[in-house]
Design a protein around this motif. Structure first.
Motif, short mmCIF file in Angstrom:
data_model
loop_
_atom_site.label_atom_id
_atom_site.label_comp_id
_atom_site.label_asym_id
_atom_site.label_seq_id
_atom_site.Cartn_x
_atom_site.Cartn_y
_atom_site.Cartn_z
N LYS A 1 25.22 38.56 29.66
CA LYS A 1 25.08 38.64 31.14
C LYS A 1 23.81 38.69 31.49
CE LYS A 1 29.43 41.44 29.31
NZ LYS A 1 29.93 42.48 29.59
N THR B 1 34.59 38.01 24.95
CA THR B 1 33.78 36.78 25.08
C THR B 1 34.51 36.07 23.82
OG1 THR B 1 32.51 37.26 26.97
CG2 THR B 1 32.36 35.16 25.05
N ASP C 1 25.31 49.62 22.94
CA ASP C 1 26.27 48.61 23.44
C ASP C 1 25.68 48.36 24.89
OD1 ASP C 1 27.70 46.79 25.37
OD2 ASP C 1 29.41 48.42 24.50
N SER D 1 31.03 45.17 34.60
CA SER D 1 30.52 45.67 33.52
C SER D 1 30.00 43.57 32.87
CB SER D 1 31.35 45.68 32.94
OG SER D 1 30.96 46.02 31.23
C1 LIG Z 1 31.05 47.58 28.40
C2 LIG Z 1 31.11 46.18 27.32
N1 LIG Z 1 30.33 46.07 26.23
C3 LIG Z 1 31.03 44.98 25.24
C4 LIG Z 1 31.39 44.24 25.65
C5 LIG Z 1 31.58 42.59 25.00
O1 LIG Z 1 30.70 41.90 25.17
P1 LIG Z 1 30.99 39.90 24.91
O2 LIG Z 1 32.34 39.82 25.59
O3 LIG Z 1 30.31 39.20 24.53
O4 LIG Z 1 32.15 39.81 23.60
C6 LIG Z 1 31.40 43.51 27.60
C7 LIG Z 1 32.29 42.46 27.76
O5 LIG Z 1 32.75 42.39 28.84
C8 LIG Z 1 31.28 44.83 28.02
O6 LIG Z 1 31.17 44.49 29.29
#
Ligand SMILES: Cc1ncc(COP(=O)(O)O)c(C=O)c1O
Ligand SMILES: Cc1ncc(COP(=O)(O)O)c(C=O)c1O
Lengths: 451, 506, 506, 451
Positions: C269, D327, C242, C75
């Motif tokens: 990512k 994040t 997402d 992820s």
């Molecule tokens: C599947 C998924 N959705 C949303 C997020 C959240 O993203 P961010 O960490 O950039 O806020 C993540 C991050 O780990 C994720 O793996």
């Protein structure tokens, strides 16, 4: 106290007390009083922000290869350096370490040097390479000394006039006290055949550069055959970048291969630090100057690396050493190692190909301009001589005003060429850049009264 | 975390490439077939950028460095390397500046070079400086060549003897030999000075000069330096100053003021350009007016009645020492250092360096005999001769220090001191770390008495155990060879501590 | 080499300073006494630059990172972070550019932003992009706010239910809650897809939309994604994508083409801006035309009939998500990535990422049961349920992997899979390293059978052993306090593996 | 294959074989056929040298703070960043690591965050600080939510009109779905006293910025007293740089301290990534958004650090979490940590002093120019309002042509100030720079017909 000093006033006082004195000045009582604590007249100290701003200003006074289109080479080259090279070089573990005298905690440096040596051997066809020499000039100078001490009873070194003028000068500086004569380049018009004709029983070594200072590629094989027949050694000075595509000097018969490694991952930096390449066949190893790293194992049987064959070196042998070299160009060798690793087989070849084809495109386009002529006696790699009806210095001044850095002015070093410049084209000069350069030359030709 | 990493050649895979190169955008022309290489670059590795980055990052972690801990390597001045220097040298106006750029378009670089020449001259008491030499050894080489040229110009071709103290660094005699001179060794007296009687006996009409490090490699300021200079000069010789130890005397005393005629600066020591795992350096040289014309060139000078600078070759120069104008990347760093510290900052450097070294001396001399018992300068030379553990050698002590988290000091140098341990903390080291170092040294002395195998087996916490240096030299493997590596891995030669060569490390 | 390093506060010494600041060059004026702080900055450390550099260099070596080894954190897309990106973002024309610079004088930056907007839209099949969100979670937040604003604009204020699959990332339900929505969980079917029946039963007039990750957090591409979208749309809801798993489908399929209305990209990512030990990121968002006017602003557009660009706020924008225009440092890196890879390079990314993940799946599924038995996308979810060693938990397997030199995969996520081990090798990982990882996983399975304590005690080769997380939460020490540290050092609480909380790591 | 991909064709073939398929395309059979493998229309791929050259060109289109004399602030500041900050930040161990979920191999990141939290607490007078929020705007927005959920039965947040306009906008974005009202800034002329007058029993929190958007310093104590008396919380938005010299917000009574940390070691970068400061008193800790690091010991009793109190967070609590943040701005927090460590006590104070004195010098010099007036209602730190007879946008256009980046144009945000610009002076603006700016303004005044 400066921001680099890690002790407080209190700690300093405690140390003075431990030593049993009241003032640090007392530690210098041994210095003759009349000359103790001179007032140094230096400019006032600047803050970090101020010095960086001043450097910005000073830097902008320079025409660098990012702010101009540069076609200047002549021994220092504007080759592409991938960002990864400097990113890795900046690791403090590499650049703030000393020579790896304690191998247990210096395996990073040692392994990198070992890989450097290995890469150089693969590229040059030699059996061993040292951990670096100062630059291409000192490498060839010490190679001459190494050849001289390796063969018996021969006191002459022949050097081609097309070897870089700075290298030939350095060679003379290095050998001036050693009772050995350096000849062969008195007549700058001399060809390689003329040089071969001078080989005799007193010839300890012949030094040939390929591609030579004027960009020409040479076949080392006939030279090697001739000098070997006379009992001497062939020292080749090479451009590592060319070796991605062209003749393997070891396979062609060279005994010692030297060269300037700057083009392999090292910035121009107004002339240094660069990288002296130094490699030879096995039989001359014990006379090699500089450091060598070898593979071995530790008490647990794990593979590791150490400095080896140190009995050649000044710190062991002192006046009997093969050279006085101590500090070398370690970090530059690392840069070249990372650079060569990134390029790999395919990249090395591709860079050489781009240089070759772009340089030939430039040459053929320039040849089309009236008033300019491409002077090439044979195949060339990335540099070629252009002769012109214009004096080169005025030509370059006009080019500079057009944002172009023209080729190296050969007038002083090779007067027989007349108004001649050495044009260099690398993978950093796109077709568009070349067309712009050609267009500029054409414009100058058309408005030639301006010069 | 395990950082073991195979030779890069074992990570290679056909067809990978780690750079993103441009396409060929011009018409293809024929290649000169007879000049092409035919071995397909056999043996050359092929990796992705990802892999190359990992490889070098991983091996880097197998290095000790200044930024990870105390590195008290005597004679090497392992002081902190300021980060601003790295940024300065990488500014495109300098890093991307071609050395053959028309000087009119390189005034920024020439300005820096000229100012560094002047500042070095001022700091050392000389009249002229050349920045060309690539390292200390090359500075020495230039000096002895200048001495030779000078004597010859005076018709004194017979002056072919170079005197070197027995404590001299190896580059000194090696340099003299490279110039075709004869090396004459001079003894050290019981106070660590040049033995004046011995000196007198060795001076004569064949004397070209004396090479003296001052403070010397025993970490001591020669108590008779002016007398030594007078004797040498009286004999018609010249005084060469090996400036490796200049860090002790910035703003304290100028070598030009105590009788030296010529000296080299190690910008990579005193002026903290990074050592880079072995180099690069810059061995700039300075001299008195009467030798100026012999200096290696090019040098930089101000063009009179202008605000411009130019490169010029000294009129009777011994010649070029290398291509182009010197290691500019080091020159700019040293320039930044001096410009940001100023006169006061430089004096602080030396005061702190000398204070730190004397603190170590005081705290260790009861266990580790000092070579000469008087206040030292920026480094102290001890002997690894523990009264109660005669089996312990300097090498063992050094290796054991690694387990305590310190880089060992320089060992077995100067060779004139038996079992020498030469400690140079530099001015940037903290009392806290020095106290920890002292504690470690004392603890090691205790361990040596209690169980000498602790020392003989050391280090045990480093990336590797002691390495088989004897085997390495006996059957040198100087480049990667799969068969030899297979054999090496099979062999598992257990190097024992007794096989360890004891040799200078500096 | 020991990298233990005390808290920076324990290195402090009165009067030291690690920066070289300019002097005050203007006349001094009075300070407003009543507004000055009176605590003399108590507790603030004082160190030299030397010490600060060492401190952070030393602690850095206590980190595992992408550049030191395989980091298959599901992820999180821990792919190689290209070095050229770092150089690009640091060019002074960008790094030193003030966000409020008159746009006329920031055209270079705006050009990059506009092109990135267009390229992201093209890659994902959307019509409009906003680069403002700072991270994925903020992108989600913007999306649900947009859904809310859209429904309200249609007069459908009652649409306050956001559907999330049970495998959803925690940010999805947390986001919906932050917008004041009600979260409705949707089941996963036996093939790892959204359970269509369950979905149907939960859709209705209160449905605002569905938040779907596709490929989902099980590493699977939803086999009925278009049907799911149709159902949601038919119910009047909107489809939120997402984009955390976008790395699997670059050039493979565009989310906009299978029914998504809005999605966020994790530039940190898919487009490999570095994770930075926790951030920063950029959660740019894209949407279909009918939602465009609601996007968070400012966005960048081309000024018609000119070669200039400008910032503008979308007319019905949900508002600003943060100050200024977005995390430009990440924007420029992502731009470089797309511009250097091109369309073919992007497709290669996904093809290799998916190939690598499936290779791991095939090689491990006999020992570690797969959550769903079908080809996966860029990551595979296994279960740490070893048939022959039921005592081994996913946590133990993860910790033991550290001893083999690997960063553990994501564990205990998705929470819908018991003992989940979520492995995402990314496209930059080599088969060589994956084979070593497979061997380690198989070896660990064998160890678990032979001697479970090996796993329970792991790791033993890391800078630290397992840490007492329970104790940390029970008596939180959230800032340095000498007394509490003394106590902590005295306490020596032995955390046992059984006390380890099992919680998602991603 | 791109140069980032580490597998050969052969290796890929072996993997396909292991999986039992013939072509990698088969792995995507699950994707609906009609939309599978779209042709993406993207610009052609560029080489590294080409992209860097293009970036050089694009960068030169921007007027950055190195190529102009900048007096622009307004929430993003041209403060000095020592080279050491970036040198350490560039260590791959820091910037290529993920969130430290595996503490045994993430102690570098964890210790740095712990130190960051500790430094922030020392600076702000708070008991706990999170590991960072996105920026100063989101920090204040989430602080409002935290206050709202921490106090019972109060649904209003009062925000001063002198809080950064972007922060106020973000606050409204964040709270739009939560049934809480944001007021207090409707009248941009309102003073802090006007705001205090609006506090009532429904006031969950009052948000005050100091120095405020217009540069003015405020005493937080009376605000705190007033809001506490009404049962609400005081949220302060601060500039860390000012805290080197000015009032400790915690000591003055603030309950939650937020702010923008960009000025502390982080480059301008056209607006991000920056650093959201988020700290509070202990009693609100369980409602704090974001990550927290705590000290603990390992199985051997060695001190170490872990993420803690995670039950507040989205990955554990999902829709019941205190925030959706995942994040954050970790690397920026590290930059600030290194920066603050380098500055230390003395440096922090000195930077604030330089800003203060230079800003006051600039103000007094500008005040002397006819046609310009310094509008300051009270003590200011490094920014102040200058009103002018000239429209600010034309003024700034002229200044730009003179190589000067003028202050922020306040006309849109604070129309009551008339033609007004917010001038910012930091330790990067020397006296010489200020004099040049003043001279430019004077010149503009003298030749005012040019506008
Ligand atoms: C599947 C998924 N959705 C949303 C997020 C959240 O993203 P961010 O960490 O950039 O806020 C993540 C991050 O780990 C994720 O793996
Ligand atoms: C005393 C002394 N002299 C000379 C040198 C040689 O200097 P370089 O290594 O720069 O050639 C050294 C270096 O170690 C030294 O310590």
């Amino acid at each position: 106290m400066s921001h680099y000093i890690s002790n407080t006033d209190e700690e300093r006082a405690a140390m003075l007390e431990a030593i049993g004195i009241g003032d640090v000045k007392e530690l210098f009582d041994v210095v003759p009083e009349g000359v103790r604590f001179p007032q140094l007249h230096l400019p006032p100290a600047l803050s970090e922000a101020e010095i960086m701003r001043q450097l910005g200003r000073l830097g902008r006074l320079n025409s660098d290869t990012q702010s101009t289109l540069s076609f200047l080479g002549a021994g220092a080259y504007n080759h592409f350096v991938p960002t990864a090279v400097d990113a890795l070089l900046r690791r403090a573990e590499f650049y703030t370490a000393y020579t790896p005298y304690q191998p247990e905690i210096a395996q990073g440096t040692l392994q990198a040097i070992f890989e450097y040596q290995s890469l150089l051997c693969a590229l040059t066809g030699m059996d061993a390479a040292n951990a670096s020499h100062y630059d291409g000039a000192t490498a060839v100078a010490e190679a001459a000394i190494m050849a001289f001490t390796s063969v018996r009873n021969k006191r002459a070194v022949l050097v081609a006039p097309t070897v870089h003028p700075h290298y030939r000068a350095t060679l003379r500086t290095y050998t001036q006290g050693l009772g050995l004569t350096v000849t062969g380049d008195e007549d700058t018009t001399g060809s390689l055949d003329d040089l071969l004709a001078k080989i005799d029983g007193n010839t300890a070594a012949v030094i040939v550069q390929t591609p030579d200072f004027l960009g020409q590629l040479h076949d080392l094989k006939p030279v090697a055959d001739k000098v070997h027949a006379a009992g001497g050694l062939l020292i080749a000075s090479v451009d590592l970048v060319a070796l991605g595509l062209f003749q393997n000097p070891g396979a062609a018969g060279a005994d010692i291969v030297t060269g300037e490694g700057q083009g392999m991952g090292i910035p121009l930096s107004y002339g240094g630090p660069y990288l002296g390449i130094f490699a030879s066949k096995d039989q001359y190893l014990r006379r090699m100057p500089g450091r060598l790293v070898g593979a071995t194992t530790d008490m647990n049987g794990d593979v590791g690396y150490v400095l080896t064959l140190q009995t050649r070196e000044q710190h062991i042998r002192r006046e009997k050493a093969t050279s006085n070299i101590c500090t070398n160009q370690g970090l530059m060798a690392l840069a070249a190692t990372i650079h060569m690793s990134l390029l790999g087989k395919a990249g090395l070849r591709k860079v050489a190909e781009i240089c070759y084809h772009r340089a030939h495109y430039a040459a053929s386009e320039i040849a089309k301009i009236p008033g300019f002529e491409v002077v090439a006696a044979g195949p060339f790699f990335k540099e070629f001589v252009v002769s012109s009806i214009h004096p080169i210095d005025s030509l370059n001044t006009v080019l500079a005003s057009m944002g172009i850095q023209g080729g190296y002015d050969l007038t002083a070093d090779y007067p027989h060429l007349g108004n001649a410049m050495l044009v260099c084209v690398t993978e950093m000069n796109t077709k568009e850049d070349i067309d712009q350069f050609v267009q500029a030359l054409r414009t100058i030709w058309e408005g030639r009264s301006d010069l | 975390m395990n950082t073991f990493e195979p030779p890069i050649f074992e990570l290679s895979g056909a067809g990978k490439c780690g750079v993103n190169l441009p396409a060929i955008d011009v018409p293809l022309v024929d290649l000169p077939q007879e000049l092409l290489r035919t071995d397909d670059l056999a043996g050359f590795p092929e990796l992705s950028e990802t892999e190359v980055t990992r490889h070098f990052t991983r091996i880097s972690q197998r290095n000790f460095c200044i930024d990870t801990g105390m590195y008290p390597l005597g004679s090497c001045t392992m002081k902190y390397n300021p980060k601003v220097h790295e940024a300065a040298a990488r500014l495109p106006g300098f890093a991307a500046l071609h050395p053959l750029t028309d000087p009119t378009h390189a005034q920024g670089a020439l300005w820096i070079m000229e100012q560094l020449q002047s500042m070095l001259a001022e700091i050392s008491g000389f009249d002229a400086v050349s920045l060309q030499p690539a390292a200390g050894a090359q500075g020495e080489f230039s000096g002895i060549l200048v001495f030779r040229a000078y004597h010859r110009a005076q018709g004194a071709d017979e002056r072919v003897e170079v005197l070197c103290p027995d404590s001299a660094h190896g580059t000194n005699p090696a340099t003299a030999a490279m110039v075709g001179m004869r090396v004459v060794e001079v003894k050290t007296d019981h106070n660590g000075n040049v033995d004046l009687d011995d000196l007198r006996s060795k001076l004569g009409p064949r004397t070209a000069g004396l090479m003296l490090t001052n403070p010397n490699t025993l970490g001591l300021f020669d108590e008779h330096v002016q007398q030594v200079a007078n004797l040498v000069h009286a004999a018609g010789g010249l005084m060469y100053g090996d400036g490796a130890n200049f860090n002790a005397i910035l703003g304290i005393v100028r070598p030009g003021d105590v009788g030296f005629d010529y000296m080299h600066y190690n910008l990579h020591k005193t002026f903290t350009t990074p050592h880079g795992g072995g180099g690069p350096g810059c061995g700039a040289v300075g001299c008195k007016t009467f030798l100026e014309d012999y200096l290696p060139g090019p040098r930089v000078r101000h063009i009179i009645d202008s605000d411009k600078f130019e490169l010029f070759p000294p009129p009777q120069s011994i010649g070029r020492l290398k291509a182009f104008h010197g290691n500019f990347g080091m020159i700019i760093r040293a320039w930044v250092y001096i410009r940001t510290l100023g006169a006061d900052g430089l004096r602080e450097v030396s005061e702190n360096a000398v204070l730190n070294a004397n603190y170590l001396r005081i705290k260790l001399q009861d266990l580790y005999p000092v070579a000469y018992n008087r206040p030292c300068m920026h480094e102290v030379v001890l002997k690894g001769q523990l009264r109660e553990a005669p089996g312990a050698k300097t090498l063992d002590i050094a290796k054991r220090l690694i387990d305590y988290g310190f880089h060992p000091p320089t060992v077995y140098f100067p060779i004139s001191v038996p079992e020498a341990i030469m400690i140079e903390p530099t001015e940037t080291e903290s009392k806290r770390n020095m106290d920890a170092f002292i504690a470690a040294m004392r603890q090691i002395a205790a361990e040596a008495v209690a169980d000498i195998t602790i020392l003989k087996q050391a280090p045990t916490t480093a990336p590797l155990r002691r390495l088989d240096e004897v085997g390495a030299a006996r059957k040198p493997i100087l480049k990667y060879d799969p068969a030899k590596f297979r054999e090496l891995r099979r062999a598992h030669v257990a190097a024992t501590s007794n096989e360890q060569p004891e040799r200078p490390t500096y």
